[in-house]
Design an enzyme around this catalytic site. Structure first.
Site, short mmCIF file in Angstrom:
data_model
loop_
_atom_site.label_atom_id
_atom_site.label_comp_id
_atom_site.label_asym_id
_atom_site.label_seq_id
_atom_site.Cartn_x
_atom_site.Cartn_y
_atom_site.Cartn_z
N HIS A 359 -6.21 3.74 3.26
CA HIS A 359 -6.98 3.39 4.43
C HIS A 359 -6.08 3.61 5.77
O HIS A 359 -6.71 3.05 6.90
CB HIS A 359 -7.28 1.84 4.48
CG HIS A 359 -8.32 1.56 3.25
ND1 HIS A 359 -9.77 1.39 3.93
CD2 HIS A 359 -8.44 1.33 1.99
CE1 HIS A 359 -10.36 1.15 3.08
NE2 HIS A 359 -9.71 1.18 1.76
N ARG A 552 -10.17 -6.08 15.02
CA ARG A 552 -8.60 -6.60 15.18
C ARG A 552 -8.06 -5.90 16.33
O ARG A 552 -8.44 -5.03 16.56
CB ARG A 552 -8.12 -6.23 13.93
CG ARG A 552 -8.50 -7.08 12.47
CD ARG A 552 -8.25 -8.56 12.72
NE ARG A 552 -6.78 -8.81 12.66
CZ ARG A 552 -6.06 -9.31 11.57
NH1 ARG A 552 -6.89 -9.56 10.47
NH2 ARG A 552 -4.92 -9.36 11.62
N THR A 659 -15.75 0.74 11.09
CA THR A 659 -17.08 0.75 10.42
C THR A 659 -17.90 -0.10 11.61
O THR A 659 -19.32 -0.09 11.66
CB THR A 659 -16.98 -0.21 9.01
OG1 THR A 659 -16.25 -1.23 9.18
CG2 THR A 659 -16.67 0.70 8.19
#
Ligand SMILES: *Cc1c(COP(=O)(O)O)cnc(C)c1O
Length: 814
Positions: A359, A552, A659
């Site tokens: 990731h 975030r 996303t």
């Protein structure tokens, strides 16, 4: 398979069951229940319907996939499951008759504190899509007593409060004591040998932890398939209770073990700020890996006996990032030590069973553990890692014969054990038969840079699986107004097959449709504005463009670049009252890790900027700024559905996929972004007229950084009037009103030399924003582009992503 229409025969039947459940569970009539109690009873009623279907959802011959992830950011479930069962209208209706309000009852549900952000949300979308696609796909994770934290804003600052999300219980879960297993830490290894010279090892002593699973049903769309998410909780094993100490009155000693063990499942760690090296985190990782594998093998053995050679044909173990990396060695350990499988054969089985998703390409985020810590916590597991590492090194000398690359370089880059550390990414790769990235660009960088030696040695290992999101939650549920328009236009087939959204293309020339999009968008903006007013006090003008950056807080995501743009607009409005940018409300939301000082300062900066802008009548008719506290799946759904502009402005080459870019384009927001992560694929799909791309590309960033010629003060000096002025304003009192200046942000740019090239992309960014927002004046043209984004969003459904995992990684025949 249960027929979802038979969950409740009709309204009457639902009402009778619901009222009876209130009586039997709470000893109250429905009318005596609070909204919270109404929610709890309803959730348990729906969960029980799902649980009843669980055992009949799959036959034992279907291949099972276990998705191991330390995070599942599942969000509230009630609304989602009512939609999936196709009974939302029936239930809403019935509750109205009963004098209640389903929407208000749904709002009683809190966000489960089981994930941080993108990675955890991806895991949750995958569970939904695995159930939708009909496969036997199960989640395996941790049941954290407390979530990351609840974010409050005080004086502009992020304040972290305990996220006690379980305070009122979690009605979806069922505790399964009968499936509890034991996990050992800090044991010692004993070597045994028989008279023929055969030898074997056992692990003994140490601390025994009882891992107790809690199962949550995952109810697929139309209720055809129900899977489960298994969450592990740590409890002390009875063997370890110190009865003598207790009887001697030393309660502290007797209880210490209990609290040490329970600490393992007490709190979710942040995933993005130097939490590596924490022993408790390593224990969490081993606990859910070992417990998960033990129950998987137990049920496999029940179904098939000790037919271990075929394990990889019937079971897949997928590891979401490196947190479950111990799946490989732990499966090897169990097969060899406990099931008596020969080492070489066992490794073949493990390799066929385990697969891995990476990731991140940030070197500092690649997980490493000190060998000493690791070995003393898990001595037997470590022996297997050491042996596999040794075999890898041996194999290298053969593999590197032809291509002339430096043996020591390759060794340094690929070995599991190096420099006193266990390197979890290399471990994951060596134990897996598949390594995938999460967008085309990211997978390319993995092969070209991050794991280039592995990719040269074993190219067939690497593949790409571009992320996706469940459109049933992030479009249908998040945006009822727009969804209704879509369904009225093209029918509801898009709910199960997102590619049907393509049928919207002809409506791009339907002015009635385009105009009705405004009505829907306005409704969503009103809903969001009301929420923001309630949670932050900021009152937004819903006639403005809603420009959102919600994710975030991290330097690479460049919220700071947004701040620069907004400050620039504010400065120009003050300098020239005739400067009329398209009136825009800038909406931010997101958490920063507790220990990530820079990211927390950027949050304070945004709130300080909001204070300055919103209270200045010279500018607040043209721009506004809002910060939504405590970003979570629940409020994300309000934000995504109300956005006109989706800010996706990470430095090219840093965001693996993203996303929220997908969720936002699906809802008809236009992307303002760099060519990073899956923005690249969005851009290819919607075409250049329907997206605004700006800034340096990955190769340009790499070349600039390699040349060593980027110098922040040059940028400052080259544009003192706009860029230099903004840098100065960080420390000259302009923004100090709420809680002081921003020296550390200033130093990040001017002393640390602007590591994410904020100043390098600044001019291109502001220009792109102005060009994009100019288009808002012609609303039909804007909506046409927005509709085109929705029409092309089918590719970004996680149903597609999961279908690719099924075909290429898990090898599931349809
Ligand atoms: C989708 C989502 C994310 C991921 O956002 P990115 O912009 O891709 O980083 C994070 N948090 C929540 C709550 C989400 O729903």
């Amino acid at each position: 398979m249960a027929n979802y229409q038979e969950i409740f025969k009709d309204k009457k039947d639902f009402e009778a069951q619901y009222r009876a459940a209130c009586q039997s569970e709470l000893g109250k009539t429905f009318d005596q229940c609070s909204e919270l109690e109404q929610f709890q009873v309803l959730a348990r009623l729906i969960a029980s319907k799902g649980n009843a279907q669980l055992p009949v959802s799959h036959s034992k011959d279907e291949k099972k996939v276990y998705y191991f992830s330390l995070e599942f950011l599942i969000g509230p479930l009630l609304d989602n499951y009512l939609i999936n069962y196709g009974i939302r209208d029936l239930v809403a209706d019935a509750m109205k008759d009963m004098g209640s309000d389903l929407d208000a009852v749904c709002r009683q549900e809190v966000d489960p504190g089981l994930g941080n952000g993108g990675l955890g949300r991806l895991a949750a979308c995958f569970l939904a899509s695995m159930a939708h696609n009909g496969m036997a796909g199960y989640g395996n994770g941790m049941r954290y007593r407390y979530g990351l934290f609840h974010q409050d804003i005080e004086g502009g600052r992020q304040v972290e409060r305990t996220d006690n999300w379980l305070a009122n219980g979690f009605p979806w879960e069922t505790r399964k004591d009968a499936s509890a297993v034991t996990v050992r830490f800090n044991g010692h290894v004993v070597r045994h040998e028989d008279e023929k010279g055969n030898f074997w090892f056992t692990e003994e002593g140490g601390d025994l932890v009882r891992a107790v699973p809690y199962d949550v049903p995952v109810i697929g769309f139309e209720g055809k398939v129900v899977n489960k998410l298994r969450l592990w909780s740590a409890e002390p094993a009875e063997e370890n209770f110190d009865l003598d100490a207790f009887n001697d009155g030393d309660y502290a000693k007797a209880n210490k073990f209990r609290s040490d063990v329970e600490a393992i499942s007490t709190i979710l760690y942040p995933n993005d700020a130097g939490e590596h090296g924490r022993l408790l985190r390593l224990k969490q990782e081993y606990l859910f890996v070992s417990a998960g594998l033990q129950t998987i093998l137990r049920s496999y053995e029940k179904d098939f006996g000790p037919d271990w050679a075929n394990l990889g044909k019937r079971v897949s173990v997928h590891t979401n990032d490196t947190h479950p990396a111990m799946c490989g060695p732990e499966l090897l350990r169990i097969l060899v030590d406990e099931k008596g499988v020969d080492f070489d054969e066992a490794f073949e089985i493990v390799h066929e069973t385990v697969s891995f998703t990476n990731h991140t390409v940030m070197p500092e985020a690649l997980e490493k553990w000190p060998i000493n810590t690791f070995r003393s916590l898990l001595p037997r597991l470590y022996m297997f890692i050491e042996e596999i590492d040794r075999r890898w090194r041996d194999g290298l000398s053969e593999k590197l014969g032809e291509d002339g690359s430096s043996w020591t370089d390759v060794l340094r880059n690929t070995a599991i054990l190096w420099d006193g550390k266990v390197r979890m990414a290399n471990l994951s790769i060596i134990f897996s038969h598949s390594v995938n990235g999460v967008s085309a660009l990211h997978s390319d960088i993995l092969k070209r840079e991050t794991f280039k030696d592995f990719a040269r040695l074993e190219p067939e290992l690497f593949n790409n699986k571009t992320n996706g999101v469940t459109h049933r939650r992030f479009l249908r549920e998040a945006n009822p107004a727009y969804s209704k328009l879509i369904t009225d236009a093209i029918g509801d087939g898009w709910l199960s097959d997102a590619n049907e959204l393509e049928k919207l293309v002809p409506f791009e020339s339907d002015v009635d449709f385009l105009d009705s999009m405004d009505v829907a968008r306005k409704e969503n903006k009103e809903r969001l504005a009301a929420y923001i007013k309630e949670t932050s006090g900021t009152v937004l003008d819903t006639n403005m463009v809603f420009d959102v950056q919600v994710k975030r807080f991290h330097a690479y995501k460049r919220q700071l670049l947004s701040v620069f743009k907004i400050l620039d607009l504010r400065n120009r409005i003050l300098d020239d009252p005739n400067f009329d940018p398209q009136p825009t409300a800038f909406i931010f939301s997101g958490k920063a890790a507790q220990s990530y000082a820079f990211a927390k300062e950027v949050i304070r900066l945004i709130n300080s900027l909001a204070d300055v802008v919103n209270n200045d009548p010279r500018v607040n008719q043209k721009i506004q700024v809002a910060f939504v506290p405590n970003f979570a799946v629940s409020n994300a759904q309000y934000i995504y559905s109300a956005a006109d502009i989706s800010e996706q402005i990470s430095l090219a080459g840093t965001e693996a996929s993203g996303t929220s870019n997908m969720k936002l384009m699906m809802n008809g927001a236009l992307t303002l972004g760099t060519l990073d992560g899956s923005n690249v694929e969005i851009s290819e799909l919607v075409g250049p007229e329907n997206i605004k791309i700006f800034g340096m590309k990955t190769e340009e960033v790499e070349a600039l950084q390699a040349s060593g010629t980027y110098y922040a003060w040059d940028r400052y000096n080259a544009d003192r009037d706009r860029l230099g002025r903004i840098v100065d304003q960080l420390v000259d009192g302009t923004l100090a009103g709420l809680s002081g200046n921003f020296e550390s942000v200033h130093d990040h740019l001017m002393v640390e030399n602007d590591p994410y090239l904020v100043m390098g992309d600044f001019h291109a960014y502001v220009q792109a924003w102005e060009e994009l927002t100019k288009g808002y004046a012609d609303r039909r043209a804007w909506n046409k582009a927005a509709l085109h984004n929705t029409a092309k969003a089918g590719f970004f459904s996680s149903d597609r992503t999961i279908a690719e995992y099924e075909a290429d990684i898990w090898h599931i025949d349809a």
